[in-house]
Write a protein that holds these residues in place. Structure first.
Motif, mmCIF file in Angstrom:
data_model
loop_
_atom_site.group_PDB
_atom_site.id
_atom_site.type_symbol
_atom_site.label_atom_id
_atom_site.label_comp_id
_atom_site.label_asym_id
_atom_site.label_seq_id
_atom_site.Cartn_x
_atom_site.Cartn_y
_atom_site.Cartn_z
ATOM 1 N N ARG A 203 54.181 56.825 -42.876
ATOM 2 C CA ARG A 203 54.383 57.982 -43.751
ATOM 3 C C ARG A 203 55.846 58.406 -43.731
ATOM 4 O O ARG A 203 56.405 58.717 -42.674
ATOM 5 C CB ARG A 203 53.496 59.143 -43.306
ATOM 6 C CG ARG A 203 53.666 60.413 -44.163
ATOM 7 C CD ARG A 203 52.865 61.568 -43.591
ATOM 8 N NE ARG A 203 53.126 62.806 -44.302
ATOM 9 C CZ ARG A 203 52.404 63.266 -45.321
ATOM 10 N NH1 ARG A 203 51.362 62.581 -45.742
ATOM 11 N NH2 ARG A 203 52.708 64.405 -45.915
ATOM 12 N N LYS A 204 56.484 58.402 -44.897
ATOM 13 C CA LYS A 204 57.856 58.878 -45.008
ATOM 14 C C LYS A 204 57.838 60.391 -45.233
ATOM 15 O O LYS A 204 56.991 60.918 -45.955
ATOM 16 C CB LYS A 204 58.566 58.192 -46.179
ATOM 17 C CG LYS A 204 58.637 56.668 -46.074
ATOM 18 C CD LYS A 204 59.605 56.236 -44.995
ATOM 19 C CE LYS A 204 59.695 54.730 -44.875
ATOM 20 N NZ LYS A 204 60.269 54.070 -46.062
ATOM 21 N N ASN B 188 57.018 56.207 -51.221
ATOM 22 C CA ASN B 188 56.885 55.931 -49.785
ATOM 23 C C ASN B 188 57.499 54.586 -49.388
ATOM 24 O O ASN B 188 57.229 54.066 -48.319
ATOM 25 C CB ASN B 188 55.417 55.971 -49.328
ATOM 26 C CG ASN B 188 55.286 56.202 -47.825
ATOM 27 O OD1 ASN B 188 55.693 57.248 -47.321
ATOM 28 N ND2 ASN B 188 54.728 55.250 -47.109
ATOM 29 N N VAL C 281 58.265 62.258 -51.570
ATOM 30 C CA VAL C 281 57.346 61.135 -51.774
ATOM 31 C C VAL C 281 56.242 61.559 -52.724
ATOM 32 O O VAL C 281 55.637 62.628 -52.575
ATOM 33 C CB VAL C 281 56.737 60.658 -50.434
ATOM 34 C CG1 VAL C 281 55.692 59.572 -50.688
ATOM 35 C CG2 VAL C 281 57.838 60.139 -49.516
ATOM 36 N N SER D 28 50.773 56.152 -50.002
ATOM 37 C CA SER D 28 51.270 57.342 -50.695
ATOM 38 C C SER D 28 50.205 58.038 -51.535
ATOM 39 O O SER D 28 50.502 59.029 -52.211
ATOM 40 C CB SER D 28 52.441 56.959 -51.610
ATOM 41 O OG SER D 28 52.007 56.057 -52.619
#
Length: 266
Positions: free
Chosen positions: A258-259, A93, A121, A133
């Motif tokens: 948040r990716k 992340n 991720v 993450s």
């Protein structure tokens, strides 16, 4: 284009990369699957041989924005012959920088033909309950991975040969930059809860933990993956104050957004 065998090739000390790969495979739904888990030192003693009748998924975690240096020798020993290949990187992340491009370049040189790439991720190696993450890949991530797998299957079904596949463009720049050499640091504390069960030594991907005296760690070999901490059944292994704990604090405070996972097919 018909694929006779799907080979899942992954390095996954804490299991996150393995879960992503399984999610992708669920979407491809091949008849036959072979797993090549290169997490242990012994597994990396054998080179990978592959042919054009197989589909490879090659997946690695991102270490400091790069493909882990300890995998370089093994990856560069792959013997493939026009093998369709999916390149996957898993990061905590933060960013995956040039790792996906680097992985694509490596497998291409070894005779693979990249048909797709992806970045997912996974729970960061330095994670605790506060890490953004934590718990990833989660249900949403794995759903994305399965959809990606379906897209791969559709792409293969739409062509009769690899000559119809154009170069897959993935993010990244050359030269890759970054650092492939990891820290040589004493960061693991072992408490009196340790019962010397040996799990930590078994899960260490580089043989850095003494099998008979678990508090004895070869810091030059250690890759700070924290598998021995996360998988200790007694909770006897923790982080000492220092560089790694400071890095965890930075991950917890600087990379909170948040990716989302990404895939690249064309």
């Amino acid at each position: 284009m018909e694929i006779q065998l799907l080979k899942l090739v992954y390095f996954s000390p804490t299991g996150t990369t393995k879960r992503v790969v399984h999610g992708i495979a669920a979407g491809i739904r091949p008849c036959t699957i072979e797993e090549v888990d290169i997490t242990t030192p012994r597994a990396r003693e054998m080179p990978l041989l592959s042919s054009g009748e197989e589909l490879l998924i090659v997946a690695v975690p991102v270490y400091m924005g790069r493909v882990p240096g300890l995998l370089s020798e093994w990856l560069n020993s792959i013997q493939a012959h026009d093998t369709p290949t999916v390149c996957v990187v898993v990061y905590g992340n933060r960013v995956y920088d040039n790792a996906l491009l680097e992985l694509k370049d490596i497998v291409t040189r070894r005779g693979c033909v990249p048909i797709a790439g992806a970045a997912y991720v996974g729970e960061h190696s330095f994670s605790n309950s506060e890490t953004p993450s934590k718990g990833r890949p989660d249900k949403e991530d794995l759903g994305h991975a399965e959809r990606f797998g379906r897209k791969i299957r559709e792409k293969l079904q739409s062509i009769s040969s690899l000559s119809q596949v154009s170069d897959v463009v993935v993010p990244g720049t050359r030269p890759y930059g970054g650092i492939t050499k990891l820290w040589d640091v004493d960061f693991i504390a072992v408490s009196d809860l340790c019962v010397r069960c040996g799990v930590c030594a078994e899960v260490c991907p580089v043989g850095a933990v003494d099998a008979h005296e678990s508090a004895r760690i070869d810091h030059e070999k250690c890759i700070t993956c924290c598998a021995c901490i996360k998988k200790c059944p007694q909770g006897a292994r923790t982080m000492k104050p220092g560089l790694v704990m400071e890095a965890r604090r930075r991950v917890n405070t600087l990379f909170v957004e948040r990716k989302a996972p990404e895939y690249f097919l064309d």
